[in-house]
Design a protein around this motif. Structure first.
Motif, short mmCIF file in Angstrom:
data_model
loop_
_atom_site.label_atom_id
_atom_site.label_comp_id
_atom_site.label_asym_id
_atom_site.label_seq_id
_atom_site.Cartn_x
_atom_site.Cartn_y
_atom_site.Cartn_z
N VAL A 1 0.83 3.72 -48.02
CA VAL A 1 -0.02 2.90 -47.55
C VAL A 1 -0.80 3.62 -46.25
CG1 VAL A 1 1.75 1.98 -46.02
CG2 VAL A 1 -0.52 0.83 -46.53
N GLY A 2 -2.02 3.24 -46.04
CA GLY A 2 -2.59 3.44 -44.74
C GLY A 2 -4.05 4.34 -44.99
N GLU A 3 -3.74 5.26 -45.82
CA GLU A 3 -5.22 6.42 -46.06
C GLU A 3 -5.15 6.52 -47.53
OE1 GLU A 3 -4.70 10.08 -44.27
OE2 GLU A 3 -2.52 9.43 -43.67
N PRO A 4 -6.34 7.23 -47.78
CA PRO A 4 -6.16 7.60 -49.23
C PRO A 4 -5.01 8.78 -49.32
CG PRO A 4 -8.20 7.76 -48.28
CD PRO A 4 -7.51 7.29 -47.35
N ILE A 5 -4.23 8.70 -50.45
CA ILE A 5 -3.42 9.59 -50.75
C ILE A 5 -4.01 10.72 -51.56
CG2 ILE A 5 -2.24 8.18 -52.40
CD1 ILE A 5 0.53 9.88 -51.71
N VAL B 1 3.33 3.39 -55.83
CA VAL B 1 2.54 2.40 -55.70
C VAL B 1 1.81 2.59 -54.36
CG1 VAL B 1 3.61 0.48 -57.01
CG2 VAL B 1 4.33 0.79 -54.56
N ASP B 2 0.43 3.13 -54.57
CA ASP B 2 -0.70 3.55 -53.63
C ASP B 2 -1.27 1.96 -53.26
OD1 ASP B 2 -2.72 4.26 -52.00
OD2 ASP B 2 -3.54 5.35 -53.55
N THR B 3 -0.92 1.55 -52.02
CA THR B 3 -1.31 0.10 -51.73
C THR B 3 -2.58 -0.04 -50.77
OG1 THR B 3 0.25 -0.06 -50.06
CG2 THR B 3 1.25 -0.48 -52.09
N TRP B 4 -3.47 -0.30 -51.21
CA TRP B 4 -4.65 -0.62 -50.22
C TRP B 4 -4.81 -2.02 -49.58
CZ3 TRP B 4 -8.73 -4.10 -49.51
CH2 TRP B 4 -9.28 -3.65 -48.53
N TRP B 5 -4.74 -2.11 -48.14
CA TRP B 5 -5.00 -3.37 -47.59
C TRP B 5 -5.28 -2.99 -46.25
CZ3 TRP B 5 -0.63 -5.34 -44.40
CH2 TRP B 5 0.35 -4.49 -44.34
N GLN B 6 -5.28 -4.12 -45.30
CA GLN B 6 -5.79 -3.85 -43.96
C GLN B 6 -5.06 -4.85 -43.07
OE1 GLN B 6 -10.14 -5.10 -44.69
NE2 GLN B 6 -10.43 -2.79 -44.15
N THR B 7 -5.20 -4.47 -41.54
CA THR B 7 -4.78 -5.62 -40.70
C THR B 7 -5.27 -7.19 -41.17
OG1 THR B 7 -4.73 -3.98 -39.17
CG2 THR B 7 -4.56 -6.23 -38.43
N GLU B 8 -6.58 -6.96 -41.56
CA GLU B 8 -7.43 -8.08 -41.55
C GLU B 8 -6.85 -8.91 -42.87
OE1 GLU B 8 -8.54 -5.14 -40.91
OE2 GLU B 8 -10.29 -5.51 -39.36
N GLY C 1 -15.13 -2.35 -45.17
CA GLY C 1 -15.60 -1.03 -44.01
C GLY C 1 -15.04 -0.01 -44.89
N ASP C 2 -14.65 -0.16 -46.07
CA ASP C 2 -14.25 1.10 -46.93
C ASP C 2 -15.36 1.36 -47.91
OD1 ASP C 2 -11.95 0.80 -45.48
OD2 ASP C 2 -10.87 1.63 -46.96
N GLY C 3 -15.64 2.96 -48.21
CA GLY C 3 -16.29 3.32 -49.22
C GLY C 3 -15.25 3.27 -50.51
N GLY D 1 -12.26 5.98 -47.98
CA GLY D 1 -12.28 6.31 -46.21
C GLY D 1 -13.20 5.26 -45.75
N ARG D 2 -13.15 5.31 -44.65
CA ARG D 2 -14.22 4.17 -43.84
C ARG D 2 -15.63 4.86 -43.91
NH1 ARG D 2 -11.58 -0.24 -42.17
NH2 ARG D 2 -13.37 -0.61 -41.00
N VAL D 3 -16.40 3.63 -44.01
CA VAL D 3 -17.81 3.85 -43.94
C VAL D 3 -18.51 3.58 -42.61
CG1 VAL D 3 -18.26 3.76 -46.27
CG2 VAL D 3 -18.34 1.62 -44.91
N HIS E 1 -3.65 5.28 -38.69
CA HIS E 1 -3.91 4.55 -37.49
C HIS E 1 -5.35 4.50 -37.42
CE1 HIS E 1 0.20 6.28 -35.64
NE2 HIS E 1 0.09 5.12 -36.67
N ARG E 2 -5.72 3.37 -37.12
CA ARG E 2 -7.25 3.10 -36.89
C ARG E 2 -7.82 3.13 -35.64
NH1 ARG E 2 -8.36 -2.45 -39.97
NH2 ARG E 2 -10.18 -2.60 -38.82
N ILE E 3 -8.80 4.29 -35.21
CA ILE E 3 -9.19 4.37 -33.83
C ILE E 3 -10.63 4.33 -34.07
CG2 ILE E 3 -9.21 6.04 -31.78
CD1 ILE E 3 -6.54 6.98 -33.09
#
Ligand code: WTA
Length: 657
Positions: free
Chosen positions: A393-397, A417-424, A508-510, A523-525, A534-536
């Motif tokens: 989790v957290g970024e594209p692997i 399991v490559d899990t996509w999700w967000q804080t939101e 917010g992801d492509g 990744g982020r667009v 970590h999102r910065i």
């Protein structure tokens, strides 16, 4: 379409697939027909998932979306989240089951059963109540991975207070912003924390943060480093209380009150595209339903059999959803580890897996790539044969890391399991289902049953197989954020205005579909970087840089990094001749950013430049700076106000200026 980084290109040529073994499929929690079941009646499907929980009052309506984008799930239902995560397991006869195998960095350990967890959480709830904390109040928590962090979160949930956990690595300035924005009444922290074998102060930083903070009435301090911390723990009489002195004497009895399904559970701040972090608000019934549902199906978790370990920190959403709420609701036995993966040696994780017979392990690609760098001979020394599901989790692997994970850690046998999700999103949204999905290295593949995600173009039209664009979520989901704390407009603007007409949530992801229609995250667009998961935001780092007296202007980009996914690269224009731009000045700037935001935001590289590339309207063209940062031929400069700027920057850098 979005700009794609070269490292991501190779994702799209990956064509290997790994079907589940028959044995695994036969015993799997997830079943293939769940997709059709959810499609046939989404609300009935979620109602069934909500039955995993114990409700004091059953809901009358599954979903109220009439005031979109503000959702209400399980309307009219009442429950206590902490009761669901703790008491009901004791009541069903599992009080002696270990909930948490806690491992301290220096090697101390503590096994906490569900009965003990109930006692600790009840005492902490009584303690908070004794300080005047009531439902709806906000409690900020800045703690490392100690059991008290979990007790404190559950104690808040138990009395209906909202927790606002702030990652331990955040600076006093960042903590203060989060305390003020949420108007926190209580702050819970520790005297100090162990980091790579050393005791480092925590309370001192919290004190610095709280100077003049008007809303904070009490600070509760967990004693962790004790005598090993150099110097006195700064103390404000009348405000500060030791956790053990406050909590130990409390009654072990506490009756949990049932709260509305939509009662706020917590706020968690995350970076947005502006400098100001967003307080993401989550509520109770829907959040717990989806975290429990996903933990059960995505990790194939079997209560009383599996030993689960999610390596995230509770300072991030992964720690909230997949250490505290989902797993405990499912009566997990889990490892919680306090320290870094290479203390005191690089086999620490494998040693812990061997000792506790961990069967499900959930971590981030950045760590997997670090393990790869350290070498396969390290994990090979340990018995990892108990592992049966591995998560990411957290970024594209990248496929290389995926394959290494499966081969070296999972013995070529475990589903990944490559899990996509967000804080939101609050919980996992896109992921393979172990035992059902034939997995593909590098792809998160398919929205889970009950979830709907699409890849669309600029106009909001879904792209075809092989096409790329933006990831959107086109139907509400139970654990969705309910807003941004104190800022309704920003909530609508950030997530719902990009595809307003269609009513899509813009992540917010492509993303891209492959020829089978599986989803690949790219990744982020937006102007959010992803550094070690970590999102910065670029703006956040830019504001920190320009707050330094020597900096006139700054532009920040995320450049591809082989280990951390992205690395922060800053371009700065210095003021007049104030400083020479030498090593020392640059080091001072890096430290300044760490002080303003936290060490995780320290730029990997700072380049002093005479100019920044801007469009005629004054917008910085980060694309061009990214080319420089990634040592690529600089792209199209025709939209620059002054097209010679890039030459100036490149020649200045070459001459070592
Ligand atoms: C990224 C972490 C690709 C993505 C749970 C998202 C991912 C952001 C994946 C959210 C994944 C997370 N594949 N990218 N499996 N998981 N991301 O809020 O850009 O810290 O928008 O939540 O991380 O980060 P956050």
């Amino acid at each position: 379409m979005t700009e794609q980084s070269p490292a991501l290109d190779n994702l799209l040529t990956e064509s290997r697939t790994f079907p589940p073994s028959e044995d695994f499929a036969a015993q799997a929690n997830a079943k293939a027909d769940m997709y059709a079941e959810a499609d046939a009646d989404r609300e009935a499907f979620w109602a069934k998932q909500a039955e995993r929980l114990t409700w004091d009052t059953k809901w009358t309506t599954v979903l109220d979306w009439t005031n979109a984008p503000f959702a209400k799930w399980f309307v009219g239902g009442k429950l206590n989240v902490a009761y669901n995560c703790v008491d009901r397991h004791v009541e069903s006869g599992h009080g002696d089951q270990v909930a948490i195998h806690w491992v301290g960095e220096p090697g101390d350990t503590r096994d906490i059963t569900y009965a003990e967890l109930k006692t600790e959480v009840s005492k902490a709830a009584n303690a908070l109540t004794s300080l005047g904390v009531t439902a709806g109040d906000v409690v900020a928590i800045q703690l490392q991975m100690v059991p008290e962090a979990i007790f404190a979160m559950l104690a808040c949930a138990r009395i209906g207070a909202l927790h606002n956990v702030v990652f331990g690595g955040f600076s006093p300035t960042a903590l203060r912003a989060r305390v003020d924005d949420a108007a926190a009444k209580i702050v819970i922290t520790s005297d100090g924390q162990f980091r790579r074998g050393k005791a480092a102060p925590m309370k001192a930083n919290v004190d610095e943060a709280l100077e003049g903070a008007e809303t904070v009435e009490k600070v509760i301090v967990v004693k962790r480093t004790g005598d090993q911390l150099e110097g006195e723990v700064p103390w404000t009489e009348g405000r500060d209380l030791w956790w053990h002195e406050l909590v130990d004497g409390q009654s072990e009895e506490h009756t949990p009150e049932a709260f509305d399904s939509e009662h706020p559970l917590f706020i968690l701040y995350t970076s947005g595209t502006t400098g100001k972090p967003k307080g993401i608000l989550h509520t109770s019934g829907g959040f717990l339903t989806q975290t429990a549902y996903t933990h059960h199906n995505v990790f194939d978790h079997k209560a009383g059999e599996d030993v689960y370990w999610c390596t995230a920190d509770i300072g991030w959403i992964t720690g909230h959803s997949y250490i505290v709420y989902g797993p405990l609701a499912n009566r997990v036995t889990q490892v919680v580890y306090e320290g870094t993966p290479n203390t005191p040696h690089e086999g620490r994780h494998w040693e812990i897996i061997q000792k506790y017979k961990v069967s499900i392990y959930y971590t981030a690609p950045t760590l997997i790539r670090t393990f790869m760098k350290w070498g396969a001979e390290i994990p090979e020394k340990y018995d990892l044969s108990t592992l049966r599901v591995l998560g990411s989790v957290g970024e594209p692997i990248n496929p290389e890391a995926w394959i290494w994970y499966r081969e070296t850690i999972g013995a070529g046998r475990t589903p990944i399991v490559d899990t996509w999700w967000q804080t939101e999103t609050g919980a996992i949204m896109i992921s393979p289902l172990p035992g059902v999905t034939s997995t593909k290295p590098g792809s998160a593949q398919k929205a889970l049953p009950g979830i709907s995600a699409k890849v669309v173009d600029d106009t909001g039209t879904e792209v075809g197989h092989g096409g790329g664009g933006y990831l959107v979520l086109d139907k509400p989901w139970p654990s969705m954020l309910r807003g941004i704390w104190g800022d309704e407009e920003r909530y609508k603007d950030t997530y719902w205005s990009r595809f307003k007409e269609q009513g899509f949530y813009f992540a917010g992801d492509g993303a891209k579909y492959d020829n089978d229609g599986d989803v690949w995250l790219l990744g982020r667009v937006d102007d959010v970087m992803n550094v070690s998961g970590h999102r910065i935001s670029t703006t956040e780092v830019e504001s920190a840089l320009v707050s330094h007296p020597t900096v006139a202007e700054a532009a920040v980009v995320g450049a591809t990094d082989p280990t951390t996914g992205q690395g922060i690269v800053a371009f700065v224009i210095l003021r007049g001749n104030a400083v020479d731009g030498g090593e020392e000045a640059i080091q001072a700037l890096r430290n300044h950013v760490a002080k303003e935001i936290g060490p995780i935001a320290k730029p990997r590289q700072i380049m002093v430049v005479p100019e920044l590339p801007k469009t005629r309207s004054g917008k910085i063209m980060r694309r061009l700076l990214r080319d420089v940062a990634e040592n690529r031929q600089v792209g199209d400069v025709t939209t620059l106000a002054d097209s010679s700027v890039m030459d100036l920057i490149s020649s200045g850098l070459k001459s070592g200026k």
